[in-house]
Design an enzyme around this catalytic site. Structure first.
Site, PDB file in Angstrom:
ATOM      1  N   GLU A   1      -1.845 -12.547   0.550  1.00 37.71           N
ATOM      2  CA  GLU A   1      -3.305 -12.668   0.696  1.00 37.71           C
ATOM      3  C   GLU A   1      -3.731 -14.126   0.625  1.00 37.71           C
ATOM      4  OE1 GLU A   1      -5.147 -10.040  -2.145  1.00 37.71           O
ATOM      5  OE2 GLU A   1      -4.867  -8.303  -0.866  1.00 37.71           O
TER       6      GLU A   1
ATOM      7  N   GLU B   1      -1.701  -3.147   2.359  1.00 35.18           N
ATOM      8  CA  GLU B   1      -2.264  -2.669   1.091  1.00 35.18           C
ATOM      9  C   GLU B   1      -3.520  -1.862   1.363  1.00 35.18           C
ATOM     10  OE1 GLU B   1      -3.272  -5.586  -1.821  1.00 35.18           O
ATOM     11  OE2 GLU B   1      -1.430  -6.732  -1.580  1.00 35.18           O
TER      12      GLU B   1
END
Lengths: 664, 664, 664
Positions: free
Chosen positions: C159, C316
């Site tokens: 991320e 995710e």
């Protein structure tokens, strides 16, 4: 607790009484006012004042140069007037010369910002430079005034941690590491406790550890929790350092400091601190909440139990408005007396105010005092004088022990700190509000309950409410189980029993440590969005939280259900005791009927006649029964036993208090 | 005030007129646009522009290297077009090379954060490095353009203090100490004035003193108040430094700078600054408030009185929307003219805008201008051109003095600063809103009132309203007493008269300095929580504040009472004058009937026919009467005397303005 | 886009399937749990896990000392269990020893505050020290695991930019200057582009340039916009640096990183990043908005188009509640499957979660997982296992290309960044909300639309909506014109077409670049205050914005007007295409009928039976049609063609998904 049973040092043979007084700051006034002060103190019935709290700058105007003459004179004047002195060590606020010379004394906040001088308490508890200079002053004070006949007690610093509870400086970092070494011994133990396998936080050397300063996102929760514990201990350690100097030089003079048990649980674990002072002192100010009186009673009750049931000292409250809330409303007639006597009911043997004479200058000049700006010819001073008379009348109460209730509300600082950490199911949870809600329910039912620290022995209580008991280490789990198996009735709530002392989840379904005891099983927490509510089948309304819960034990009775039929409130019966669980926030109105039912099953009844329940708080100190009118209406006391020591035995004024003597 | 009666330097024999123009930023445009600019300015009726305000980076692209050629050309072009120049000293915003070389020029905010370059005005008023470089540029500008025939005035910097009013840097600390030495002489005097006996704040050396940087809790109030005064003076001092260079080199060219009297009282005491400029200039932008027009009139009125009744220069306002409010709404038809002429009514002899041509780039590209993005074929440019014609028609007004009213509203910067400090009975108090409410009540009644600085002579007024006159030094107390005893009618409000110039409470009951004059006695302030209100027995509704007040003098009449019968509004009659007190916030609707009654008793009447009162604001400049339609409906002027210089003598358009000449 | 068509490296001959799995953090658990993990993964149908994301501290416990043994064991265990590994480079979060040694790695925020360790991602993308240490670890990882048979792909960092997107440190300043030199070549070009003639911001040396740190007021807008672009590029550059090491050492292993396309457009221009990875991966979490499902579909849709229509990896999402919103509500039955399959519908060929086993400690312990605290005997794990079966059933879908729609919604990062800068007509404008509103209108009408980056070829679409297309450089202007003249139907909105790539206004009336194409002319923007609304003559209600617009071309039809008769919605017809403009915010309910009309004129019709429109989202991947029930009610599918691959062909459960195969 191991506190020695000490109270004020007073002249031999003096009869016990409820002490009365205020902070006294003569250095703000010209010399001629001092005589007038002592005269007016006697008019008001003042017996003791706290002195020199913010006098460092005046007593030591330059490094190592002392000016004690003025204080000598004040001490003598007070003594001549028959007024005792709770003498401060004068270290509460360092003078400009000290912070100018040692700017490294100044605290640093969570964002890295320096807390500059200009107000007060701008010092790091862990600063070696601060400690050196402060303890030198303490030594001077003890040496000079230890034998003064006016000296009744030492007052260490002032409201420790009011503004400097959290310091993120390099001094704090160094002291934090020392504290952690002491707690964990090995670095591996710290890594395990902090769960540093998560997010690559593994420490390979103690020197890498920092306070939880401003981070990119949620900091390590155990690091946060330990830093909170450390911060409480760092100030306690400073308190002990001053105390040790005083005990060395003046072993016969008792030492105290003013706690701040009020409003919401402060950063400091006073249940832990209490052992370090000779008697407990507390400051309490009423704040604008939905039930301000209940909060006052809760705090006074807790203070009494933090003090171990021994007399305590109400060091500060206010005669009327304060100046530090956004909007500061004066007290209504009756509130001053009710506030003061509620503290006395819960064990205070001294009632003091901030401050004696309202200041003309400075940041607290709009804070009320015993002598307001308007002077002695004023409603406030008349009420103050009446209160002095009332306290003299209540002298027989002094020293009387508080009579324990049959029920208790548990307060746990660890849970209060940990339950409100970030990265949780909801950030709306408020530990102390839930505790207050239960206490209000007790008051509404007219049933006495003690507010006690979690380490208190539970066996004396028939029923114990443990709201949001989030942190349950193994030892506590065993204590609670033993309590229930021993016949005790335990009541707990949502977000209880989930984690151990490291904020690690107990294995398996929630509520980990209490799952078996309660006989329930929670798979997921389901906090409620703002404005959402759930209606239970008993008609009560829940907010804030729900659980996806199921009954896991045949001995569990479901006392209330959610609309989908799933359990909301449960009670597992044991041979004698029971363990109940409330999975949502019901508020005082929803809790009162539920608690009434649980108390009935536990065999605990109100000691008040039915007509007084909810309208009157009853507190008992030995032979003395305090009836406090919680309402703004008069209350008929007919039928209540005993003779009036204060107030009428027949009737309570609105917000009035009656003190009756004799068997119940 | 000792300002010399100077106005623009213009060609000999030029007839007086209302100047018209804008900020002009030719450096943002290619050369070929400049010719078009001058042509279009003539179309619009522009007579003057402000030039070079943000040109430092362009004029001095590297240290000591100057590039004046382009500015020479612009000056010549404008002069050839008959357009005068209000020439900036170009120091408003330092160029990147300067702050890169001297980062110590950058201000530091209250939290210790550096204010970095990237926008504008990122300089400390007290920075020696900044001052050295800026004054060198001023010297260059004066040397080069002092004799240019287009030069009509000097424009020092720009909106001084708009963003850099408060600087907490070490430079500021050093200058603050110098300022304090000058004010107090001895350190003991400072310690007394600041009340440093409180919270151990005693200074033993000047070097220990700091600005009120982020502190643990409420900083010393007098330190805060003095720092506010110092900050105003520090910028004034910088203004004087530039002015002195200009006066030395170009003694015949008048000097001004643009004040920011608008919205709420800014950090700068313009009543004090006015003496330092040759004529007053002001910037005003309408903001979204409950009564935006009233605020505009209030500010224009105050600007006229800050200017001592002499002509002043509206240096900036907007043709339509601005870009710096959260939501920026364009002006409705009529608003541009009404806004401009209301300033003229209150004494402005120049009407200028930010800016001439709307920018294509930068942080103000969505701020309206005389020439909008859409160009000359646009509603905005057509209105601008019409306004140019209107101002030409109003040339006879130029130079006409403002005709004082019989009533006044007092404005006091000291009170505005001090009343809103922290640690007060309520933090909801807003000084300027209370002043505006009274001004709105005057407008609603159709009675003219001057908005005047507190130092203005009061004797010319029959009635003076002094809202929240919190700071009353002894000299002011005497002036007010003399005013009332001399037959004046004084009206004041809650939180007035409490403190002296050091923010120390006057001794005894409130309102200390004014207690005897008003004949009242206040024991406690009782601010109201948000949402609470009190209904007086005259039906009006109070919010924000109440007092626990009693009448202390037989000569006091209670004009309105609270529900419990205690006095809310009082008036003490003197032989000829009177002193009235209003203890709660009534707002314009509650104040209007009360003020009407007080005016009637003082013999002050509206100069408007009954049908116009409240709908029209009347302003008088000598022979000229301005009728400003406050409403969005047309208004019938029939019966109003005089001949129309602008607009119809019979009718005002919605939001329209009529200017009539001749006796009332 | 030039991405090579790569997907996971898998064993030869393996049949295509939808991958299923989670982040796996075995280092948080004792060794004996690992075996249990692999067993339970097989139960759940897990085929792949992401490993070692936060393992730096464990893998390199001290500088240059590596501990790979545990990871070797985990890799082997997984491989033995038939589970592939998406192996992280483990650089996401630097260990304490690194930041202790190199504190200059820590980011500095806009206010100058250091971002300290204690959570994660506390590193500057531009830090040479960080890069040196991180790339050394990447090299180690690649060397050790490049040939491991479990290795299916590399997962760079994690991320990127989640918390460190903006860094204002001196490293950032230096890198920003390099980036600017590359963009502008000459300093003069930068001065022109940034409009530094405004507010004296002219740079005379590159070294003077800084990030837009905390300033006195609005910083230079182009500086802000360029810093945003630079910040996206700085992280992309770091991504490429890791990727280049991996490609050098393991050229046959595909490289990805998890994007965060969700909620609102993040700081990173993923349309630009996509070319740098071998396949696109995305993280998506449902957030509490007014239409959370629409946002999920919008994000999945955009991700598919950022991936260029090729399969992508949902790296995710959550099985139930998260822990980082203020209040975290668990998922309702059906939501888990609907969320997952909507991603699959839009092209995801992998469905993964954060994380496999819910943590017992750390900041994410209250984030749901595939194995919750309650263990395998739980509703969550049962749903997880069912989803595993469903994905196995959907294996035929794997690899199927997304079938483009006939309409599209354009997404432009430049416009999203620039339109929400400060100093604008309103600060209430929200780029992505307007885009979402249009997408919701498409869903409400039952018409498929692709959400595509602005650089996508438009010619395949009959109708394109470009909401708030604020930045329109010349090349884009020409593309849009060619699209319309080529028969395309363009729809755009308020605040579109105003500026070029430097945020300079196009000359003349608004909307500059699109004025002629749309045939309209706007003189002023008229944003609406909060709470204000306008009613159009077609009954729809506008908020937020209006324009002062006029028609400037005979070919323009006014589709809706404001109350004063001025145009609110216009459409200019071309030979085949058209160009429409909507000048206010209508919201989904107001947009649906308007969009319906525009689609009808463009000949675009719903592919759904009338009864399903609005209730069901239809998505097509080749032969497979996904019917997603947007409602909480069952939906009758009767009449829909095809045979069921998943779900019933007759009926959708509440929140249910049906996948049908066969011709439409």
């Amino acid at each position: 607790m191991t506190t020695s049973p000490r109270w004020l040092r007073t002249a031999p043979g003096r009869t016990p009484r409820i002490e009365y007084g205020a902070d006294y700051n003569p250095e703000q006034w010209p010399r001629d006012v001092w005589d007038d002060d002592v005269r007016a103190m006697r008019t008001a019935g003042v017996t003791i004042v706290s002195l020199a709290i913010f006098s460092w700058g005046r007593l030591e105007p330059a490094e190592g140069e002392y000016d004690f003459g003025w204080l000598d004179e004040v001490m003598d004047l007070l003594h001549a007037g028959g007024i005792a002195v709770d003498l401060a060590t004068a270290t509460a606020s360092p003078p400009p010369w000290l912070t100018a010379k040692h700017p490294e004394i100044l605290p640093v906040d969570h964002e890295g910002r320096t807390i500059w001088p200009g107000s007060r308490q701008h010092w790091r508890p862990t600063s070696p430079a601060f400690r050196e200079h402060a303890l030198r002053l303490v030594r001077q004070m003890a040496g000079r005034y230890g034998d003064h006949p006016a000296l009744a007690a030492w007052h260490v610093s002032n409201e420790l941690g009011c503004h400097n509870a959290y310091d993120y400086s390099d001094d704090a970092a160094a002291a934090f590491r020392v504290w952690l070494r002491r707690r964990y011994g090995e670095l591996a133990a710290l890594n395990a406790a902090w769960g540093t396998a998560f997010w690559s936080q593994h420490y390979s050397d103690w020197s890498q550890i920092l306070p939880p300063r401003r981070a990119a996102t949620h900091p390590n929760p155990t690091q946060q929790l330990d830093f909170t514990r450390f911060s409480s201990d760092a100030l306690k350690d400073y308190l002990c350092a001053e105390r040790d100097v005083l005990r060395e030089l003046t072993p016969d003079v008792p030492v105290t400091t003013n706690f701040m048990i009020m409003g919401r649980l402060r950063p400091l674990d006073y249940a832990d601190w209490a052992a370090e002072v000779d008697f407990v002192a507390n400051d309490h100010y009423v704040q604008r909440t939905s039930r301000p009186f209940d909060e006052l009673s809760f705090s006074a009750n807790l203070t009494g139990n933090v003090a171990g049931g021994r007399p305590w000292f109400l060091m500060e409250h206010s005669t009327s408005a304060v100046n530090w809330q956004p909007i500061n409303v004066p007290k209504k007639p009756g509130e001053l007396e009710r506030d003061s006597l509620t503290h006395v009911a819960h064990g205070a043997d001294a009632v003091c105010f901030f401050q004696w004479r309202q200041s003309r200058a400075g940041a607290e000049k709009y804070h009320s005092a015993m002598v307001p700006h308007a002077g002695e010819d004023s409603a406030v001073f008349r009420r103050v004088t009446e209160l002095g008379e009332t306290l003299r009348r209540l002298a027989p109460v002094a020293g009387a022990g508080r009579t324990p209730a049959r029920a208790a509300v548990l307060v746990d600082w660890d849970s209060a700190w940990a339950a409100e950490l970030d990265s949780h199911p909801t950030n709306r949870l408020r530990y102390q509000q839930e505790a207050l809600d239960w206490y209000s329910a007790f008051l509404d039912l007219g049933v006495r309950a003690d507010v006690v620290p979690v380490r208190t022995g539970l066996s004396r209580y028939d029923l114990v409410v443990a709201p949001i008991l989030y942190v349950v280490p193994e030892a506590l789990r065993r204590r609670l189980e033993a309590y229930v198996r021993g016949g005790g009735h335990l009541v707990t709530t949502y977000f209880s029993g989930n984690v151990d002392e490291h904020d690690h989840l107990w294995p398996g379904a929630h509520p980990g440590a209490l799952r078996d005891l309660l006989g329930i099983r929670i798979e997921e927490f389901a906090p409620l969005p703002d404005g959402d509510q759930v209606v239970l089948d008993n008609g009560s309304v829940g907010t804030l939280w729900t659980d996806m819960m199921e009954v896991a034990d045949a001995g569990v009775e479901v006392l209330a259900r959610y609309a989908d039929g799933s359990p909301a409130v449960t009670r597992k019966a044991y041979t004698a005791g029971s363990a109940a669980y409330v999975s949502t926030r019901l508020g005082p109105d929803g809790l009162a009927p539920l608690l009434g039912d649980l108390l009935r099953r536990a065999g605990v009844e109100s000691e008040l006649p039915p007509g007084l329940r909810g309208r009157v708080e009853l507190v008992v100190r030995g032979d003395f029964r305090f009836y406090v009118n919680r309402t703004d209406e008069p209350v008929d006391l007919t039928g209540v036993p005993g003779e009036a020591l204060h107030g009428s035995a027949e009737r309570l004024e609105p917000r009035g208090v009656g003190v009756l003597r004799g068997p119940a």
